[in-house]
Design a protein around this motif. Structure first.
Motif, short mmCIF file in Angstrom:
data_model
loop_
_atom_site.label_atom_id
_atom_site.label_comp_id
_atom_site.label_asym_id
_atom_site.label_seq_id
_atom_site.Cartn_x
_atom_site.Cartn_y
_atom_site.Cartn_z
N SER A 114 -7.17 -1.64 -4.80
CA SER A 114 -6.95 -0.66 -3.71
C SER A 114 -5.60 -0.89 -3.03
N LEU A 115 -5.30 -2.16 -2.75
CA LEU A 115 -4.02 -2.46 -2.08
C LEU A 115 -2.85 -1.97 -2.92
N SER A 116 -2.94 -2.17 -4.23
CA SER A 116 -1.79 -1.79 -5.05
C SER A 116 -1.65 -0.27 -5.16
N GLU A 117 -2.75 0.45 -4.99
CA GLU A 117 -2.65 1.93 -4.98
C GLU A 117 -1.76 2.38 -3.83
N PHE A 118 -1.78 1.59 -2.73
CA PHE A 118 -0.99 1.95 -1.55
C PHE A 118 0.31 1.15 -1.48
N ASP A 119 0.66 0.55 -2.61
CA ASP A 119 1.92 -0.17 -2.72
C ASP A 119 2.06 -1.33 -1.73
N ALA A 120 0.93 -1.95 -1.34
CA ALA A 120 0.98 -3.10 -0.42
C ALA A 120 1.48 -4.34 -1.18
N ASP A 121 1.96 -5.32 -0.43
CA ASP A 121 2.46 -6.54 -1.05
C ASP A 121 1.27 -7.44 -1.45
N ILE A 122 1.08 -7.67 -2.74
CA ILE A 122 -0.08 -8.45 -3.19
C ILE A 122 0.35 -9.79 -3.81
N ASN A 123 1.63 -10.12 -3.61
CA ASN A 123 2.16 -11.31 -4.29
C ASN A 123 1.50 -12.63 -3.88
N ASP A 124 0.88 -12.68 -2.70
CA ASP A 124 0.20 -13.92 -2.29
C ASP A 124 -1.16 -14.06 -2.97
N PHE A 125 -1.62 -12.99 -3.60
CA PHE A 125 -3.01 -12.98 -4.10
C PHE A 125 -3.16 -12.99 -5.61
N VAL A 126 -2.12 -12.59 -6.32
CA VAL A 126 -2.21 -12.53 -7.79
C VAL A 126 -0.93 -13.10 -8.43
N PRO A 127 -1.02 -13.60 -9.67
CA PRO A 127 0.18 -14.05 -10.36
C PRO A 127 1.15 -12.87 -10.55
N LYS A 128 2.43 -13.18 -10.73
CA LYS A 128 3.45 -12.12 -10.83
C LYS A 128 3.15 -11.15 -11.98
N VAL A 129 2.73 -11.68 -13.13
CA VAL A 129 2.44 -10.78 -14.26
C VAL A 129 1.38 -9.75 -13.90
N VAL A 130 0.45 -10.16 -13.07
CA VAL A 130 -0.64 -9.24 -12.67
C VAL A 130 -0.09 -8.19 -11.70
N ALA A 131 0.72 -8.63 -10.73
CA ALA A 131 1.32 -7.69 -9.78
C ALA A 131 2.14 -6.64 -10.53
N ASP A 132 2.92 -7.09 -11.51
CA ASP A 132 3.76 -6.17 -12.30
C ASP A 132 2.90 -5.19 -13.11
N ALA A 133 1.85 -5.73 -13.73
CA ALA A 133 0.97 -4.88 -14.56
C ALA A 133 0.26 -3.84 -13.69
N LEU A 134 -0.13 -4.25 -12.48
CA LEU A 134 -0.80 -3.31 -11.57
C LEU A 134 0.14 -2.18 -11.18
N LYS A 135 1.37 -2.55 -10.86
CA LYS A 135 2.36 -1.55 -10.45
C LYS A 135 2.51 -0.50 -11.56
N LYS A 151 0.46 0.21 -14.06
CA LYS A 151 -0.78 0.94 -14.29
C LYS A 151 -0.98 2.02 -13.23
N ILE A 152 -0.72 1.68 -11.97
CA ILE A 152 -0.93 2.64 -10.87
C ILE A 152 0.08 3.79 -11.00
N MET A 153 1.32 3.45 -11.35
CA MET A 153 2.34 4.50 -11.51
C MET A 153 1.92 5.48 -12.61
N LYS A 154 1.40 4.91 -13.71
CA LYS A 154 0.97 5.74 -14.84
C LYS A 154 -0.20 6.64 -14.42
N LYS A 155 -1.13 6.05 -13.67
CA LYS A 155 -2.31 6.79 -13.21
C LYS A 155 -1.88 7.93 -12.29
N GLN A 156 -0.95 7.61 -11.37
CA GLN A 156 -0.51 8.64 -10.42
C GLN A 156 0.25 9.76 -11.14
N ALA A 157 1.04 9.39 -12.17
CA ALA A 157 1.80 10.40 -12.93
C ALA A 157 0.83 11.31 -13.68
#
Ligand code: ADP
Length: 168
Positions: free
Chosen positions: A133-154, A156-162
């Motif tokens: 949910s946080l990543s859908e709203f482009d919130a900073d999630i770097n304290d909660f997930v590894p960088k590869v996950v933050a990048d993959a979420l970004k 995925k969400i961009m693709k979903k929104q497109a």
């Protein structure tokens, strides 16, 4: 050699999951992180993507293996020679479901114990669904997930929104 399986959906893996794996490594010789393929949950990431993100996030850790499975957790545990199923307990709200699962699994396979570990307090309010949910709203999630996950979420969400924009 004491082996434990750590089964879950991992949609996606968070630092809370990794905290549990690290703690588990202090007790067991080997941890087999097991991605559930036949989850009833609707997932954002496919089983292959969840597996890949876990492998990348855990790449520096020895004696940790990541596999996927479809079927009963205890059958999988037996097939890999595990003596325990590892689960994380964040709060009382996790307890009831986990307690039922643990007792049912004990009924199915009395030789396999469920071991509950508690994460660092800073991860007790963290779960994969909040992260999605946080990543859908482009919130900073770097304290909660590894960088590869933050990048993959970004991505995925961009693709979903497109795709959603295309449908409008
Ligand atoms: P499941 O669908 O099996 O609950 P999850 O990926 O949500 O799969 O969780 C797998 C395990 O990890 C569960 O035992 C869950 O309680 C635990 N877990 C999830 N998030 C955290 C966290 N932030 N801290 C500790 N344990 C966690």
């Amino acid at each position: 050699m004491k082996i434990a399986t750590y089964p879950g959906t991992f949609d996606p893996v968070t630092n809370g999951h990794i905290d549990i794996i690290r703690r588990g490594m202090e007790i067991f010789d080997r941890i087999i992180v097991t991605v559930a393929r036949n989850t009833t949950k609707t997932t954002l990431f496919s089983p292959a993507e969840r597996l890949d993100l876990l492998r990348k996030s855990l790449s520096g850790m020895t004696n940790v293996e990541v596999v996927s499975f479809a079927g009963l957790v205890v059958e999988h545990a037996k097939s890999v020679g595990a003596v325990a199923v590892l689960r994380g307990l964040r709060a009382v709200s996790d307890f009831e479901y986990e307690f039922q699962m643990a007792l049912m699994n004990r009924k199915l396979a009395p030789e396999i114990n469920t071991v509950f570990l508690m994460p660092n307090e800073k991860y007790t309010y963290l779960n994969s669904s909040i992260i999605r949910s946080l990543s859908e709203f482009d919130a900073d999630i770097n304290d909660f997930v590894p960088k590869v996950v933050a990048d993959a979420l970004k991505k995925k969400i961009m693709k979903k929104q497109a795709t959603m924009k295309g449908k409008k």
